[in-house]
Design a protein around this motif. Structure first.
Motif, PDB file in Angstrom:
ATOM      1  N   LEU A  41       0.692  -1.143   0.042  1.00 21.22           N
ATOM      2  CA  LEU A  41       0.092  -0.004  -0.036  1.00 21.22           C
ATOM      3  C   LEU A  41       0.618   1.075   0.002  1.00 21.22           C
ATOM      4  O   LEU A  41       0.465   2.257  -0.713  1.00 21.22           O
ATOM      5  N   VAL A  42       1.898   1.212   0.944  1.00 18.15           N
ATOM      6  CA  VAL A  42       2.954   2.262   0.813  1.00 18.15           C
ATOM      7  C   VAL A  42       3.499   2.481  -0.390  1.00 18.15           C
ATOM      8  O   VAL A  42       3.833   3.569  -1.072  1.00 18.15           O
ATOM      9  N   ALA A  43       3.811   1.333  -1.230  1.00 16.67           N
ATOM     10  CA  ALA A  43       4.556   1.522  -2.517  1.00 16.67           C
ATOM     11  C   ALA A  43       3.652   2.161  -3.674  1.00 16.67           C
ATOM     12  O   ALA A  43       3.959   2.433  -4.526  1.00 16.67           O
ATOM     13  N   LEU A  44       2.409   1.922  -3.359  1.00 14.17           N
ATOM     14  CA  LEU A  44       1.292   2.479  -4.309  1.00 14.17           C
ATOM     15  C   LEU A  44       1.355   4.037  -4.538  1.00 14.17           C
ATOM     16  O   LEU A  44       0.772   4.517  -5.294  1.00 14.17           O
ATOM     17  N   CYS A  45       1.854   4.529  -3.228  1.00 15.02           N
ATOM     18  CA  CYS A  45       1.890   6.067  -3.183  1.00 15.02           C
ATOM     19  C   CYS A  45       2.851   6.501  -4.165  1.00 15.02           C
ATOM     20  O   CYS A  45       2.593   7.633  -4.605  1.00 15.02           O
ATOM     21  N   VAL A  46       3.708   5.614  -4.719  1.00 16.03           N
ATOM     22  CA  VAL A  46       4.660   6.387  -5.531  1.00 16.03           C
ATOM     23  C   VAL A  46       3.980   6.580  -6.991  1.00 16.03           C
ATOM     24  O   VAL A  46       4.273   7.399  -7.423  1.00 16.03           O
ATOM     25  N   PRO A  47       3.440   5.492  -7.623  1.00 13.72           N
ATOM     26  CA  PRO A  47       2.790   5.600  -8.829  1.00 13.72           C
ATOM     27  C   PRO A  47       1.790   6.873  -8.830  1.00 13.72           C
ATOM     28  O   PRO A  47       1.477   7.494  -9.826  1.00 13.72           O
ATOM     29  N   VAL A  48       0.943   6.883  -7.655  1.00 12.92           N
ATOM     30  CA  VAL A  48      -0.090   7.866  -7.463  1.00 12.92           C
ATOM     31  C   VAL A  48       0.276   9.179  -7.364  1.00 12.92           C
ATOM     32  O   VAL A  48       0.077   9.921  -8.308  1.00 12.92           O
ATOM     33  N   ALA A  49       1.439   9.438  -6.739  1.00 16.40           N
ATOM     34  CA  ALA A  49       2.180  10.844  -6.740  1.00 16.40           C
ATOM     35  C   ALA A  49       2.735  11.082  -8.071  1.00 16.40           C
ATOM     36  O   ALA A  49       2.756  12.253  -8.591  1.00 16.40           O
ATOM     37  N   GLY A  50       3.257   9.897  -8.836  1.00 16.12           N
ATOM     38  CA  GLY A  50       4.028  10.259 -10.046  1.00 16.12           C
ATOM     39  C   GLY A  50       2.891  10.603 -11.030  1.00 16.12           C
ATOM     40  O   GLY A  50       3.010  11.457 -11.897  1.00 16.12           O
ATOM     41  N   GLY A  51       1.656  10.194 -11.031  1.00 18.49           N
ATOM     42  CA  GLY A  51       0.503  10.420 -11.924  1.00 18.49           C
ATOM     43  C   GLY A  51      -0.090  11.993 -11.560  1.00 18.49           C
ATOM     44  O   GLY A  51      -0.200  12.441 -12.581  1.00 18.49           O
ATOM     45  N   ILE A  52       0.079  12.307 -10.267  1.00 18.51           N
ATOM     46  CA  ILE A  52      -0.449  13.567 -10.114  1.00 18.51           C
ATOM     47  C   ILE A  52       0.745  14.542 -10.545  1.00 18.51           C
ATOM     48  O   ILE A  52       0.353  15.663 -10.981  1.00 18.51           O
ATOM     49  N   ASN A  53       1.872  14.002 -10.349  1.00 14.08           N
ATOM     50  CA  ASN A  53       3.098  15.153 -10.859  1.00 14.08           C
ATOM     51  C   ASN A  53       3.134  15.261 -12.251  1.00 14.08           C
ATOM     52  O   ASN A  53       3.159  16.325 -12.714  1.00 14.08           O
ATOM     53  N   TRP A  54       2.610  14.296 -13.190  1.00 13.57           N
ATOM     54  CA  TRP A  54       2.670  14.404 -14.331  1.00 13.57           C
ATOM     55  C   TRP A  54       1.499  15.192 -14.717  1.00 13.57           C
ATOM     56  O   TRP A  54       1.572  16.049 -15.850  1.00 13.57           O
ATOM     57  N   THR A  55       0.373  15.189 -14.093  1.00 13.01           N
ATOM     58  CA  THR A  55      -0.768  16.072 -14.414  1.00 13.01           C
ATOM     59  C   THR A  55      -0.488  17.473 -14.200  1.00 13.01           C
ATOM     60  O   THR A  55      -0.948  18.352 -14.830  1.00 13.01           O
ATOM     61  N   ILE A  56       0.184  17.672 -13.194  1.00  9.91           N
ATOM     62  CA  ILE A  56       0.473  19.235 -12.885  1.00  9.91           C
ATOM     63  C   ILE A  56       1.454  19.531 -13.774  1.00  9.91           C
ATOM     64  O   ILE A  56       1.107  20.744 -14.264  1.00  9.91           O
ATOM     65  N   THR A  57       2.257  19.020 -14.186  1.00 12.13           N
ATOM     66  CA  THR A  57       3.327  19.568 -15.135  1.00 12.13           C
ATOM     67  C   THR A  57       2.861  19.744 -16.511  1.00 12.13           C
ATOM     68  O   THR A  57       2.746  20.780 -17.251  1.00 12.13           O
ATOM     69  N   GLN A  58       1.724  18.796 -16.751  1.00 13.26           N
ATOM     70  CA  GLN A  58       1.147  19.117 -18.332  1.00 13.26           C
ATOM     71  C   GLN A  58      -0.049  20.045 -18.223  1.00 13.26           C
ATOM     72  O   GLN A  58       0.042  21.000 -19.033  1.00 13.26           O
ATOM     73  N   ARG A  59      -0.585  20.419 -17.129  1.00 13.90           N
ATOM     74  CA  ARG A  59      -1.641  21.449 -16.909  1.00 13.90           C
ATOM     75  C   ARG A  59      -0.751  22.898 -16.960  1.00 13.90           C
ATOM     76  O   ARG A  59      -1.097  23.649 -17.357  1.00 13.90           O
ATOM     77  N   ALA A  60       0.336  22.641 -16.286  1.00 15.29           N
ATOM     78  CA  ALA A  60       1.365  23.952 -16.345  1.00 15.29           C
ATOM     79  C   ALA A  60       1.771  24.297 -17.505  1.00 15.29           C
ATOM     80  O   ALA A  60       1.554  25.501 -18.021  1.00 15.29           O
ATOM     81  N   HIS A  61       2.028  23.307 -18.297  1.00 15.56           N
ATOM     82  CA  HIS A  61       2.574  23.503 -19.822  1.00 15.56           C
ATOM     83  C   HIS A  61       1.526  24.161 -20.536  1.00 15.56           C
ATOM     84  O   HIS A  61       1.858  25.079 -21.382  1.00 15.56           O
ATOM     85  N   ALA A  62       0.413  23.576 -20.364  1.00 20.34           N
ATOM     86  CA  ALA A  62      -0.810  23.950 -21.222  1.00 20.34           C
ATOM     87  C   ALA A  62      -0.997  25.522 -21.031  1.00 20.34           C
ATOM     88  O   ALA A  62      -1.514  26.310 -21.877  1.00 20.34           O
ATOM     89  N   GLN A  63      -0.819  25.960 -19.607  1.00 18.98           N
ATOM     90  CA  GLN A  63      -1.044  27.401 -19.381  1.00 18.98           C
ATOM     91  C   GLN A  63       0.281  28.359 -19.552  1.00 18.98           C
ATOM     92  O   GLN A  63       0.288  29.332 -19.249  1.00 18.98           O
ATOM     93  N   GLY A  64       1.290  27.737 -20.061  1.00 20.65           N
ATOM     94  CA  GLY A  64       2.454  28.562 -20.650  1.00 20.65           C
ATOM     95  C   GLY A  64       3.516  28.416 -19.555  1.00 20.65           C
ATOM     96  O   GLY A  64       4.300  29.351 -19.325  1.00 20.65           O
ATOM     97  N   GLN A  65       3.233  27.732 -18.280  1.00 15.09           N
ATOM     98  CA  GLN A  65       4.179  27.544 -17.185  1.00 15.09           C
ATOM     99  C   GLN A  65       4.977  26.297 -17.259  1.00 15.09           C
ATOM    100  O   GLN A  65       4.465  25.410 -16.478  1.00 15.09           O
ATOM    101  N   GLY A  66       6.214  26.130 -17.820  1.00 18.73           N
ATOM    102  CA  GLY A  66       6.808  25.128 -18.129  1.00 18.73           C
ATOM    103  C   GLY A  66       7.456  24.737 -16.686  1.00 18.73           C
ATOM    104  O   GLY A  66       7.828  25.553 -15.880  1.00 18.73           O
ATOM    105  N   VAL A  67       7.645  23.216 -16.080  1.00 21.67           N
ATOM    106  CA  VAL A  67       8.137  22.924 -15.204  1.00 21.67           C
ATOM    107  C   VAL A  67       9.357  22.234 -15.261  1.00 21.67           C
ATOM    108  O   VAL A  67       9.526  21.199 -16.086  1.00 21.67           O
ATOM    109  N   ASP A  68      10.649  22.507 -14.794  1.00 27.89           N
ATOM    110  CA  ASP A  68      11.821  22.089 -15.143  1.00 27.89           C
ATOM    111  C   ASP A  68      11.871  21.056 -14.006  1.00 27.89           C
ATOM    112  O   ASP A  68      11.975  21.168 -12.767  1.00 27.89           O
ATOM    113  N   LEU A  69      11.963  19.598 -14.449  1.00 17.85           N
ATOM    114  CA  LEU A  69      11.867  18.649 -13.618  1.00 17.85           C
ATOM    115  C   LEU A  69      12.945  18.281 -12.633  1.00 17.85           C
ATOM    116  O   LEU A  69      12.901  17.849 -11.582  1.00 17.85           O
TER     117      LEU A  69
END
Length: 290
Positions: free
Chosen positions: A153-181
């Motif tokens: 269950l703890v390990a499952l937090c990793v891909p969930v956080a990774g998915g949220i991270n990707w979604t945040i960066t994609q939304r920021a990119h669409a709004q013209g705010q690039g995220v340097d990883l």
């Protein structure tokens, strides 16, 4: 550093090999446990990136971090969850359980992007989600029976956080705010160090343990994360996703050969379903786009 496609493939394979050493190295720790393991790895990642970032990006990278907008800091928070959950999971369950669960990342990312951004999920990805879900359910069912469910269950937090991270960066990119990883990785390591420090005290790690965790901070996290960002500029997303799966294979083999940690049959069966689903999804998508 400029990479050709062929060189980027070889560098990405090397990246997955470096990522995969976490499990076997953790199994050779003498006294460090749980949050102390996380603290020292994150701490040495911070030190390593403070040296690597100026080399790859110049000193102005720190000014860009200070001026970073909210997506950069949210991405850093997601990285901190991933760093912390990964190492804690390794202390609670097997390397194979942890890595197979983390392999769900691309499919969970698709689901999160569908819910948050309205991205369409192709039929092939829905089929992959169902197949991977069956594999994980098989794996989890065996663990519930054996009373070893918490670590997965703890390990499952990793891909969930990774998915949220990707979604945040994609939304920021669409709004013209690039995220340097890579700077986001540094922020994540700092947050992880600060949050786990109180939980790591009193320190019990031996000098041997601290040396191994320093290797993880530099070789398993700081260097490969920096190189992966360089590869992502040359390789396409399906190529990155498929090559990243090598971490699961390398990690399980290293823990098996280097620490005698034989994966359970339920993990191998469930893991085979998850990996097959991911490979099928990426190859079909790649073919359709071609």
């Amino acid at each position: 550093m400029k990479l050709t496609h062929t060189k980027a493939v070889f560098v990405m394979v090397a990246v997955t090999m470096m990522w995969s050493i976490a499990g076997v190295v953790t199994r050779h720790l003498e006294q460090a446990r749980s949050f102390e393991v996380t603290f020292w790895r994150s701490f040495f990642t911070v030190l390593s990136l403070l040296v690597l970032l100026p080399l790859f990006r110049g000193r102005e990278v720190f000014a860009r971090i200070r001026q970073g907008q909210w997506p950069l800091w949210l991405s850093g928070l997601c990285w901190s969850v991933m760093f912390t959950a990964f190492m804690v999971a390794l202390t609670l369950t097997s390397v194979a359980n942890t890595l197979v669960t983390m392999a769900l990342g691309p499919l969970l990312t698709a689901l999160i992007a569908w819910m948050a951004l309205g991205h369409r999920i192709p039929a092939r990805t829905w089929a992959a989600i169902v197949l991977a879900g069956a594999g994980i359910a098989h794996m989890y069912g065996a663990q519930i029976e054996a009373g070893r469910f918490a670590g997965t269950l703890v390990a499952l937090c990793v891909p969930v956080a990774g998915g949220i991270n990707w979604t945040i960066t994609q939304r920021a990119h669409a709004q013209g705010q690039g995220v340097d990883l890579v700077p986001a990785v540094l922020i994540g390591a700092v947050i992880s160090s600060v949050l786990t420090l109180p939980l790591a005290v009193p320190f019990e790690a031996s000098a041997h343990d601290i040396g191994l965790l320093a290797v993880l901070g530099l070789v398993q996290l700081a260097i490969p994360c920096t190189l992966a960002v360089l590869c992502a500029r040359v390789l396409k997303a399906p190529e990155i996703s498929l090559l990243a799966l090598l971490e699961v294979i390398f990690g399980i083999l290293l823990a098996w050969l280097g620490a005698g940690e034989v994966p359970r049959t339920s993990v191998l069966t469930g893991g085979a379903l998850v990996i097959s689903a991911l490979v099928m999804n990426e190859l079909i998508g790649w073919r359709q786009r071609a």
